[in-house]
Design a protein around this motif. Structure first.
Motif, PDB file in Angstrom:
ATOM      1  N   GLU A 239       5.232  -8.979   7.524  1.00  0.00           N
ATOM      2  CA  GLU A 239       4.258  -8.164   8.048  1.00  0.00           C
ATOM      3  C   GLU A 239       4.503  -6.773   7.239  1.00  0.00           C
ATOM      4  O   GLU A 239       5.589  -6.355   7.271  1.00  0.00           O
ATOM      5  N   LYS A 241       3.120  -2.964   6.311  1.00  0.00           N
ATOM      6  CA  LYS A 241       2.515  -1.937   6.843  1.00  0.00           C
ATOM      7  C   LYS A 241       2.472  -0.766   5.628  1.00  0.00           C
ATOM      8  O   LYS A 241       3.621  -0.159   5.448  1.00  0.00           O
ATOM      9  N   ASN A 243       0.610   2.898   4.992  1.00  0.00           N
ATOM     10  CA  ASN A 243      -0.206   4.321   5.407  1.00  0.00           C
ATOM     11  C   ASN A 243      -0.156   5.232   4.408  1.00  0.00           C
ATOM     12  O   ASN A 243       0.603   5.631   3.816  1.00  0.00           O
ATOM     13  N   ILE A 270       1.320 -10.172   4.926  1.00  0.00           N
ATOM     14  CA  ILE A 270       0.364  -9.909   5.886  1.00  0.00           C
ATOM     15  C   ILE A 270       0.526  -8.428   5.975  1.00  0.00           C
ATOM     16  O   ILE A 270       1.147  -7.818   6.134  1.00  0.00           O
ATOM     17  N   PHE A 271      -0.713  -7.936   5.093  1.00  0.00           N
ATOM     18  CA  PHE A 271      -0.711  -6.485   5.013  1.00  0.00           C
ATOM     19  C   PHE A 271      -1.646  -5.676   5.944  1.00  0.00           C
ATOM     20  O   PHE A 271      -2.775  -6.508   6.277  1.00  0.00           O
ATOM     21  N   THR A 272      -1.379  -4.547   6.494  1.00  0.00           N
ATOM     22  CA  THR A 272      -2.065  -3.656   7.462  1.00  0.00           C
ATOM     23  C   THR A 272      -2.040  -2.409   6.814  1.00  0.00           C
ATOM     24  O   THR A 272      -0.811  -2.050   6.278  1.00  0.00           O
ATOM     25  N   ILE A 273      -3.251  -2.088   6.103  1.00  0.00           N
ATOM     26  CA  ILE A 273      -3.473  -0.629   5.584  1.00  0.00           C
ATOM     27  C   ILE A 273      -4.082   0.279   6.257  1.00  0.00           C
ATOM     28  O   ILE A 273      -5.253   0.154   6.442  1.00  0.00           O
ATOM     29  N   THR A 274      -3.442   1.408   6.603  1.00  0.00           N
ATOM     30  CA  THR A 274      -4.013   2.535   7.407  1.00  0.00           C
ATOM     31  C   THR A 274      -3.885   3.805   6.571  1.00  0.00           C
ATOM     32  O   THR A 274      -3.537   3.756   5.536  1.00  0.00           O
ATOM     33  N   PHE A 303      -4.921  -9.966   3.587  1.00  0.00           N
ATOM     34  CA  PHE A 303      -5.232  -8.521   4.036  1.00  0.00           C
ATOM     35  C   PHE A 303      -6.154  -8.550   5.204  1.00  0.00           C
ATOM     36  O   PHE A 303      -7.468  -8.162   5.245  1.00  0.00           O
ATOM     37  N   ASN A 305      -6.012  -6.539   7.752  1.00  0.00           N
ATOM     38  CA  ASN A 305      -6.377  -5.398   8.565  1.00  0.00           C
ATOM     39  C   ASN A 305      -6.413  -4.315   7.606  1.00  0.00           C
ATOM     40  O   ASN A 305      -5.378  -3.615   7.178  1.00  0.00           O
ATOM     41  N   LEU A 306      -7.573  -3.972   7.067  1.00  0.00           N
ATOM     42  CA  LEU A 306      -7.799  -2.970   6.033  1.00  0.00           C
ATOM     43  C   LEU A 306      -8.477  -1.754   6.799  1.00  0.00           C
ATOM     44  O   LEU A 306      -9.650  -1.609   7.242  1.00  0.00           O
ATOM     45  N   GLU A 307      -7.691  -0.828   7.370  1.00  0.00           N
ATOM     46  CA  GLU A 307      -8.059   0.291   8.371  1.00  0.00           C
ATOM     47  C   GLU A 307      -8.113   1.611   7.796  1.00  0.00           C
ATOM     48  O   GLU A 307      -8.403   2.850   8.595  1.00  0.00           O
TER      49      GLU A 307
END
Length: 354
Positions: A239, A241, A243, A270-274, A303, A305-307
């Protein structure tokens, strides 16, 4: 005696990532000069998978210098019927009344059964009455440890049903020196239930679901010594993340590429980009960023979670500009400055919504 302990491979297909993890475990066994490979349940994902893969299992389990001992788990409890051949020097511990002896080491198996905690405790006490306390006694078991704060996700896709619920207290004063368990997937866990007596979950040696993150491990140890986690180079999820800072002109796609470049060769990220972007300063719109990220999807990255949000309008607002300059003038530590600016951005976003 040196032992390699693993569990929960959930084999389904020949030469897929799970199969490759089994091959690597065999290679680790050779490199480490082990005498025993213990698989504490769920070698196969389903009984039908064992039927399909057994001819290939024979090949990979034969011609090794070490013995292989398999315990049935809840997924493959019916895979080991009498007369089935799994390879040279392979033993299935599907009879709790029998044990295997290797010099001063005695190995017992508690194959999966749909039992209550009380029934399991009774059976462990029965085991205890049979032990030779002049030997090192090892119990292989496949079940759910109730003492630990585990979630349903820690056991793969098992749903809400409990499987062989056990407690560490069941093994106190019972005579076992090691309880080598399976069923818990997420990571390696070692509990000392009495002085120099250990309960070990090795974790799945390959990521079965996206909850099994980080590089995977097996348990490699010498009898008489504490269990030892051993990193293996198998497929796993990571994971990541990111920001985004709207005051940083770095291209967000380049940040992602740097993470991909330094990833383990067998990792899927698994990318989460905030955070926030200023589309003017980076010369990219939200849509353009997403389009470029989609081109990076594949074996190494996804990808879900593209937030992130483009806040160009807020940054151009004169009120925010005044606030920004005052914050900068105060020379706050970076974390404090970020906290204040984030607060201001969120507040102005609420105003814009209204």
């Amino acid at each position: 005696m040196k032992i390699l302990h693993t569990a929960d491979l959930h084999l389904k297909e020949y030469e897929d990532e799970r199969w490759k993890s089994l091959k690597q475990i065999i290679e680790v066994g050779k490199q480490e000069n082990i005498e025993l490979l213990l698989i504490s349940g769920d070698l196969f994902d389903k009984d039908m998978d064992s039927e399909k893969l057994r001819p290939k299992i024979r090949e990979i389990f034969s011609n090794n210098k070490f013995r292989i001992i398999i315990l049935p788990g809840n997924h493959d409890s019916d895979s080991y019927k009498n007369g089935l051949y799994f390879g040279e020097n392979v033993t299935v511990l599907n009879n709790p009344d029998l044990s295997l002896e290797f010099n001063n080491v005695c190995i017992w198996g508690f194959p999966f059964e749909p039992l209550s905690s009380e029934d399991i405790l009774s059976k462990i006490r029965l085991f205890s009455s049979k032990l030779d306390n002049t030997k090192i006694n090892i119990l292989m078991i496949h079940g759910e440890l109730l003492d630990a704060f585990y979630s349903r996700d820690d056991f793969g896709d098992e749903g809400k049903e409990r499987y062989m619920p056990i407690k560490l207290s069941y093994f106190k004063s019972c005579g076992f020196d090691y309880v080598l368990a399976g069923h818990f997937h997420t990571n390696f866990n070692n509990y000392e239930f009495e002085k120099n007596k250990y309960f070990v979950y090795p974790g799945s040696p390959v990521s079965i679901t996206k909850k099994e993150v980080k590089q995977r491990k097996v348990n490699v140890f010498e009898v008489g010594q504490p269990p030892h986690d051993y990193l293996i180079d198998t497929f796993h999820y990571v994971e990541i993340k990111i920001n985004l800072n709207p005051f940083d002109d770095t291209n967000p796609v380049e940040l992602v590429k740097k993470e991909i470049e330094k990833a383990h060769k067998n990792a899927k990220m698994i990318f989460t980009i905030t955070g926030y972007i200023n589309s003017d300063s980076i010369h990219m719109s939200e849509q353009e960023i997403v389009q470029q990220l989609k081109k990076l999807e594949g074996y190494n990255a996804e990808f879900p979670n593209l937030e992130f949000i483009d806040i160009k309008r807020i940054l151009e607002d004169s009120l925010f500009d005044k606030f920004y300059k005052k914050v900068k003038a105060k020379n706050y530590p970076p974390e404090k400055e970020k906290e204040l600016l984030d607060f201001a951005i969120r507040a102005m976003m609420e105003v814009v919504k209204k």
